[in-house]
Design a protein around this motif. Structure first.
Motif, short mmCIF file in Angstrom:
data_model
loop_
_atom_site.label_atom_id
_atom_site.label_comp_id
_atom_site.label_asym_id
_atom_site.label_seq_id
_atom_site.Cartn_x
_atom_site.Cartn_y
_atom_site.Cartn_z
N LYS A 13 -17.35 -15.47 -21.28
CA LYS A 13 -18.55 -14.86 -21.87
C LYS A 13 -19.80 -15.51 -21.28
O LYS A 13 -19.80 -16.69 -20.95
N THR A 14 -20.85 -14.69 -21.18
CA THR A 14 -22.12 -15.18 -20.63
C THR A 14 -23.14 -15.31 -21.75
O THR A 14 -23.34 -14.38 -22.54
N VAL A 15 -23.73 -16.48 -21.81
CA VAL A 15 -24.68 -16.78 -22.88
C VAL A 15 -26.00 -17.23 -22.24
O VAL A 15 -26.00 -18.04 -21.31
N VAL A 16 -27.11 -16.68 -22.72
CA VAL A 16 -28.43 -17.08 -22.24
C VAL A 16 -29.10 -17.90 -23.34
O VAL A 16 -29.16 -17.46 -24.50
N VAL A 17 -29.57 -19.10 -23.00
CA VAL A 17 -30.24 -19.98 -23.98
C VAL A 17 -31.60 -20.36 -23.41
O VAL A 17 -31.68 -20.85 -22.28
N THR A 18 -32.66 -20.17 -24.19
CA THR A 18 -33.99 -20.60 -23.71
C THR A 18 -34.37 -21.95 -24.33
O THR A 18 -33.86 -22.33 -25.39
N ALA A 37 -18.09 -21.10 -22.25
CA ALA A 37 -19.02 -20.05 -21.80
C ALA A 37 -19.60 -20.34 -20.42
O ALA A 37 -19.66 -21.49 -19.99
N ARG A 38 -20.03 -19.24 -19.77
CA ARG A 38 -20.95 -19.38 -18.64
C ARG A 38 -22.34 -19.38 -19.26
O ARG A 38 -22.68 -18.46 -20.02
N THR A 67 -26.10 -22.31 -15.07
CA THR A 67 -27.21 -21.92 -14.18
C THR A 67 -28.51 -22.37 -14.84
O THR A 67 -28.72 -22.11 -16.03
N LEU A 68 -29.36 -23.03 -14.08
CA LEU A 68 -30.62 -23.52 -14.63
C LEU A 68 -31.79 -22.70 -14.10
O LEU A 68 -31.88 -22.44 -12.90
#
Ligand SMILES: NC(=O)c1ccc[n+]([C@@H]2O[C@H](COP(=O)([O-])OP(=O)(O)OC[C@H]3O[C@@H](n4cnc5c(N)ncnc54)[C@H](OP(=O)(O)O)[C@@H]3O)[C@@H](O)[C@H]2O)c1
Length: 262
Positions: A13-18, A37-38, A67-68
């Motif tokens: 699963k792909t998760v975006v965190v700010t 997670a990715r 990924t940063l």
């Protein structure tokens, strides 16, 4: 490392965190990585905090799933620009979006608030969140069962302390927006919830609160201590995982040691 969650909970699963370079966001990003997670981590305006906090937490074996990205989110259009960066690096849907970047920007006396101060708080805590979320909605819909987890604050309900009127009201926007989005996006299978931290010892309070104020607050909290970033992260993982919270949407989860009980 978060104990108690399966290491495969977010596998593939792909998760975006700010705001994941430090503080609560770094603990959240680490939690998702620990659960497979990715993670696309927006780490703030530059890499320096990420190197000192997030990358310190991440194990070598997890780095290839991380990924940063960096972006200043304090101006109009910044959330949309960040979304384009996120989408450029993706090869599939987004399963969870955690909107966490934000801050008070300073303590501003109500009688002397300037347009520039108002714009900074609104652009960062409201506009960038709405822009990023709007632009990522197609990728979230494609996940068929995605979750959005926003970051509100105890101050959204109790009004915060002197000098925080803009910040507290910006977080009240996030709470109400969370409920409205939850209703609107339910037909798309997207759940929308928020975590509302109490007084959590991160750079946020090291900047904006005196030691005396924090000691008084700690003594008044039923669990008799201030919170830590690692106290907050599990609530985000819980709300992002359909296996754990699939029937929960439109809720604001208070993580505050009993400081406020709604
Ligand atoms: N700590 C608390 O007691 C508390 C309580 C309630 C709610 N919250 C909320 O929880 C979230 C995380 O706070 P925290 O305590 O972890 O604070 P923090 O340690 O100050 O981290 C805030 C994060 O937001 C990013 N950020 C701030 N201004 C930015 C900007 N202009 N552009 C891009 N990114 C920016 C920071 O990046 P930089 O490194 O570039 O600054 C950092 O990654 C925030 O939304 C905050 O309002 C915190």
């Amino acid at each position: 490392m978060i104990d108690g969650f399966s290491q495969t909970l977010f596998e593939r699963k792909t998760v975006v965190v700010t705001g994941a370079g430090r503080g609560i966001g770094a603990a959240i990003a680490q939690g998702f990585l620990d659960c497979g997670a990715r993670v696309v981590a927006h780490v703030g305006r530059g890499m320096e905090h990420a190197q000192a906090d997030l990358l310190e937490r991440v194990r070598d074996t997890e780095r290839d799933r991380l990924t940063l990205l960096t972006a200043d989110l304090s101006g109009p259009g910044a959330g949309g620009d960040l979304a384009r960066m996120v989408l450029q690096g993706l090869d599939g849907p987004v399963h969870a979006l955690v909107n966490n970047a934000g801050t008070m920007e300073g303590r501003f006396a109500a009688e002397s608030v300037t347009k520039a101060e108002f714009d900074r708080v609104v652009d960062l805590n409201i506009r960038s969140v709405v822009e990023l979320t709007t632009a990522l909605l197609p990728a979230l819909k494609a996940a068929e069962g995605a979750a959005i987890v926003n970051t509100s604050s105890i101050s959204a309900t109790v009004g915060g302390s002197p000098g925080s009127s803009l910040y507290s009201a910006s977080k009240a926007f996030i709470s109400t927006w969370t409920r409205a989005l939850a209703r609107e996006l339910a037909p798309d299978g997207i759940r929308v919830n928020a975590v509302s931290p109490g007084t959590i010892m991160t750079d946020f309070h090291r900047r904006y609160s005196s030691e005396e104020k924090l000691a008084r607050t700690a003594a008044s909290i039923p669990l008799q201590r201030l919170g830590e970033a690692d106290d907050c992260a599990p609530a985000y993982l819980f709300l992002a995982a359909p296996e754990l919270s699939g029937y929960i949407t439109g809720q604001i989860v208070e993580v505050n040691g009993g400081q406020f009980m709604g």
